[in-house]
Design an enzyme around this catalytic site. Structure first.
Site, mmCIF file in Angstrom:
data_model
loop_
_atom_site.group_PDB
_atom_site.id
_atom_site.type_symbol
_atom_site.label_atom_id
_atom_site.label_comp_id
_atom_site.label_asym_id
_atom_site.label_seq_id
_atom_site.Cartn_x
_atom_site.Cartn_y
_atom_site.Cartn_z
ATOM 1 N N ILE A 1 -3.615 62.255 58.788
ATOM 2 C CA ILE A 1 -4.161 61.002 58.244
ATOM 3 C C ILE A 1 -3.049 59.982 58.064
ATOM 4 O O ILE A 1 -2.080 60.225 57.342
ATOM 5 C CB ILE A 1 -4.849 61.240 56.885
ATOM 6 C CG1 ILE A 1 -6.050 62.161 57.051
ATOM 7 C CG2 ILE A 1 -5.298 59.925 56.264
ATOM 8 C CD1 ILE A 1 -6.655 62.606 55.740
ATOM 9 N N ASP B 1 -15.564 18.868 65.912
ATOM 10 C CA ASP B 1 -16.005 17.502 65.679
ATOM 11 C C ASP B 1 -14.874 16.567 66.070
ATOM 12 O O ASP B 1 -13.714 16.990 66.185
ATOM 13 C CB ASP B 1 -16.370 17.320 64.196
ATOM 14 C CG ASP B 1 -17.045 15.989 63.922
ATOM 15 O OD1 ASP B 1 -17.680 15.454 64.844
ATOM 16 O OD2 ASP B 1 -16.927 15.493 62.794
#
Length: 859
Positions: free
Chosen positions: A281, A325
């Protein structure tokens, strides 16, 4: 009720009973029904919800399970505590970052409630904007913010900036005329809307909608109905974690089976399996990812980009389209003079003084101080632009107005398309006239050239008209200026002041692009990212700006777009990059079709009209300065400087983050998995769970000193030189690094396994100590190798050097301390010189082999 289609008198009857304004009693009733006049707000997440989000990760769950299993091992209660501490650290970092960002956004908002002037009980009253109700008469003046949707009933040359709602950079004239139902919102000249601002003039308007019932409120409410998508980067980490958990489980089951069927006790076999799980792990990965993102977030703030949530904006590394925009994002949101036609020539080297006299004296913009007490010019953006260019030639408005006092003023209105001011000058009484060229050209009879007044012929008027048409066709806003000597006149009427004029000049203006935008768009194109301009401005203006910044200036307007089917629009979007006169629903449609094409979309915007698309896009990017609260709340990140170039910086930073994430993932996996394979090989060879190169607590110690600081330091690696020359790709976090992991693992098994097999017959505890130390040194060299893509690249990352030095120092300190025996180590003071030779030359050879593999592009 469709208010723009109804006469203002009829609307008054709808709201009032007997008076021409609301009475105190009527206000009390309406306040109970409509209070407060405020927009719907996004529900703020609780701390508990933030914590749960952090704990949902598969890897975090695996870590918690591993901690429980580690607690079952002899002397491993400390190991369990260490793993749980990692979980707590990871969760705390994520929660604090999200909480801190939300607090920062709160500071971005203007927390002071604006006031409104209304007419009640026949008197003007100043009230908080939250107390405005339908039926109130708003008294509005230049520079004020509109606090509700309202129908005009009186207009004194009123012009309103509606860019946050419609995207148009030029203020719209307002009047009281009744319109047809088909008129789109952007052209409703008899309506004013919440959130817009008054650029010039004054007037009165009847409030018809407040709060959630306004146009702004409708959009705000729709934003929260759009569900957030799963973040691709987070999803990849989650998929990666699941694969790790499955692989660990399979390996552990195999090892338990081998030992059990070889005659081992089940308890001993289980303990070995847990040791392998702990080894496999990468328990440091969640903390490293969280800390890496936190550091990256801080770097982004330094580059004027605010991440609203820690995992937010992770999509930027693979974005393929930026829909932006125009006004205030690509442009400066300021009108600038770009062309002057005077003295029968375009852009003369030295314009005549008359130009700037008239530009300043026929001008209603004024100086004042904003909320921060900073002096600035207030008024119509066009008139502000005229003052600014006049000041560059040392023409000061205040001084000129003192020297040339006004006699009478005829304000601009939408019918005449012009304004005029009669002033007392040194030469006598003069009328100065400006505005729309097509109207002023009808009134001029002569022209001033070389300081001489020359009568105009029809041919010359056509020449002047051609110049105006040329400038207008380039998307520029053209103003004409003329004057008339009224010294011989007794009355200064409007008709007299605006007839038989002397033409002086045209001045062409445009909201210019930001200086950095062209380079930013070029960088996007090199990085395989398309930039699409979506604006509410006219086709000509959009095309002109597009040409200036390096986009195709062929535009598609809203009318053409509405006539297209989704299939036709999908094909159009493959080649066209500029869309004009676009409404909010059109933006949403464009974003959805682009997503159907499997594009990853970043949507930028500052206005309320952008909020829906910001929410729908894979990543919404709002403006911090000009942006509305609705846009910011709908966004994933905020540009603190409103600069489009900052988006490119954010993309570059996120590509760096992605690169570095893969670097420390391959580092962690290469190191952790060779430990697992080596343990498994020893179990198979010796069939004894006690004859292993490292026991469980030693595995945790290795992971503690090697998986934390060095892995974290890898997240600070500088950006690769080609990072913005690669095309966006959608790949697994393991893509391209499996070969490296396998090759580095094989080398690790050889390096550490050789030391263990040589010394295990001498002394098992000594062999384990030497194996652990060799592993730590090898992994430190491997971390340095993982940080560079090119072989034998010795550029220094100071944080990585510090991390490697710290890890080695801590490990050798432990060996020299009384705590060495707690971890099953032989004391450093018992080492022979030959031990250091074995621990150094094998890792160095392993490092060299790893670097040589880069030439073969194994990984």
């Amino acid at each position: 009720m469709i208010f723009h289609t109804i006469d203002s008198v009829e609307i008054q009857k709808h709201f009032w009973t007997s008076e021409a304004w609301l009475t105190a009693d009527q206000v009390k009733i309406k306040l109970q029904e409509f209070w407060p006049n405020s927009l719907p707000q996004a529900k703020r997440r609780s701390i508990f919800a933030m914590i749960l989000d952090q704990l949902k990760s598969t890897l975090i769950i695996v870590l918690i399970v591993a901690a429980c299993l580690a607690a079952l091992l002899e002397h491993s209660f400390v190991d369990a505590i260490i793993i749980l501490c990692i979980v707590v650290i990871n969760t705390t970092i994520g929660v604090l970052q999200e909480y801190k960002t939300e607090r920062t956004l709160e500071h971005l908002k203007n927390l002071m409630t604006p006031n409104a002037r209304v007419l009640r009980d026949g008197k003007m009253q100043v009230i908080p904007s939250t107390e405005v109700v339908p039926g109130d008469i708003l008294l509005i003046d230049e520079g004020e913010k509109i606090v509700a949707d309202a129908r005009m009933i009186v207009s004194g040359g009123l012009r309103v900036n509606q860019s946050i709602l419609t995207g148009e950079s030029v203020p719209q004239d307002k009047n009281i005329q009744t319109l047809t139902e088909s008129v789109p919102l952007s052209d409703r000249s008899n309506m004013i809307y919440q959130g817009t601002t008054v650029a010039a003039g004054s007037g009165q308007a009847l409030v018809v909608a407040t709060g959630a019932h306004t146009e702004l409120g409708h959009i705000s409410g729709m934003v929260w109905q759009i569900q957030d998508d799963i973040n691709p980067f987070s999803q990849k980490l989650e998929d990666f974690s699941r694969k790790i958990a499955i692989i660990i489980t399979i390996i552990c089951l195999i090892i338990v089976g081998i030992l059990y069927f070889a005659g081992g006790h089940f308890a001993d076999s289980f303990l070995v399996a847990v040791s392998l799980a702990v080894s496999a792990i990468p328990e440091g990965l969640p903390a490293v990812v969280a800390l890496g993102l936190a550091f990256a977030t801080k770097r982004l703030v330094n580059r004027n980009v605010l991440i609203r949530k820690l995992p937010a904006s992770e999509t930027l590394w693979r974005v393929t389209v930026i829909c932006t925009d125009k006004t205030g994002t690509l442009t400066q949101s300021e009108m600038k003079v770009v062309d002057i036609y005077t003295d029968a020539s375009l852009n003369p080297e030295k314009p005549w003084d008359d130009i700037f006299h008239i530009a300043t004296l026929c001008n209603k913009a004024r100086y004042g101080r904003d909320a921060a007490w900073i002096e600035k010019i207030f008024g119509d953006p066009t008139e502000i632009g005229l003052i600014e260019i006049a000041e560059t030639y040392w023409f000061q408005k205040a001084k000129l107005e003192d020297e040339n006092p006004a006699v009478v003023e005829f304000p601009f209105d939408s019918e005449r398309k012009r304004m005029s001011i009669v002033r007392k000058t040194e030469a006598g009484i003069c009328s100065f006239v400006k505005w729309a060229p097509e109207r002023i050209l009808e009134l001029i009879t002569s022209e001033k050239i070389d300081d001489k007044i020359i009568p105009l012929t029809p041919e010359r008027i056509e020449d002047i008209r051609a110049i105006f048409t040329q400038l207008a066709s380039e998307g520029k806003r053209v103003l004409a200026m003329a004057y008339k000597d009224l010294s011989q006149k007794e009355k200064y009427t409007q008709e007299e002041s605006e007839s038989e004029l002397v033409f002086v000049w045209f001045m062409a203006m445009i909201d210019p692009p930001r200086a950095e935008v062209a380079d930013a768009i070029k960088t996007c194109q090199q990085a395989g990212i398309r930039v699409i301009m979506i604006t509410g401005d006219s086709e000509l203006t959009a095309g002109a700006i597009a040409g200036m910044i390096g986009l195709d200036n062929h535009t598609i307007d809203a009318t053409k777009l509405s006539e297209m089917s989704d299939e036709e629009l999908s094909e159009t979007l493959k080649t066209k990059s500029v869309f004009s006169r676009i409404a909010p629903q059109d933006k949403l449609r464009i974003v959805r079709i682009l997503r159907d094409q499997w594009h990853i979309i970043a949507m930028t915007g500052d206005g309320v009209n952008d909020a829906l698309a910001l929410k729908q896009a894979d990543i919404g990017i709002a403006m911090g300065i000009r942006g509305t609260d609705v846009a910011r709340d709908a966004s994933d990140m905020v540009l603190l400087d409103d600069n489009f170039a900052s988006i490119v910086a954010a993309v570059e930073e996120w590509r760096r983050i992605y690169d570095n994430t893969k670097k420390f993932i391959k580092y962690l996996l290469a190191c952790n998995f060779y430990e697992v394979i080596l343990l498994a090989l020893c179990v198979i060879i010796f069939r004894d769970p006690l004859i292993v190169p490292f026991i469980a607590i030693q595995i945790l110690w290795i992971n503690l000193v090697t998986d934390s600081f060095p892995a974290l330091a890898l997240s600070t690696q500088e950006t690769e030189s080609d990072v913005m020359k690669r095309k966006p790709i959608d790949e697994s976090l393991l893509a391209g690094i499996q070969g490296f992991i396998i090759w580095a693992g094989i080398i690790g098994i050889w390096v550490v396994g050789t030391v263990f097999f040589v010394f295990q017959s001498v002394n098992l505890m000594l062999a384990q100590t030497l194996a652990v130390t060799t592993s730590v040194i090898y992994q430190m060299l491997r971390s340095f190798s993982c940080g560079r893509l090119r072989p034998f690249d010795f550029r220094v990352n100071k944080w990585l050097i510090i991390a490697i030095s710290t890890s080695l120092a801590v490990h050798f300190w432990l060996l020299a301390s009384p705590f060495a025996s707690v971890f099953g180590f032989v004391s450093l003071w018992d080492f022979e010189p030959i031990y250091f030779v074995w621990m150094l030359w094998l890792p160095i050879i392993g490092y060299i082999l790893g670097e040589l593999s880069k030439y073969r592009k194994i990984w």
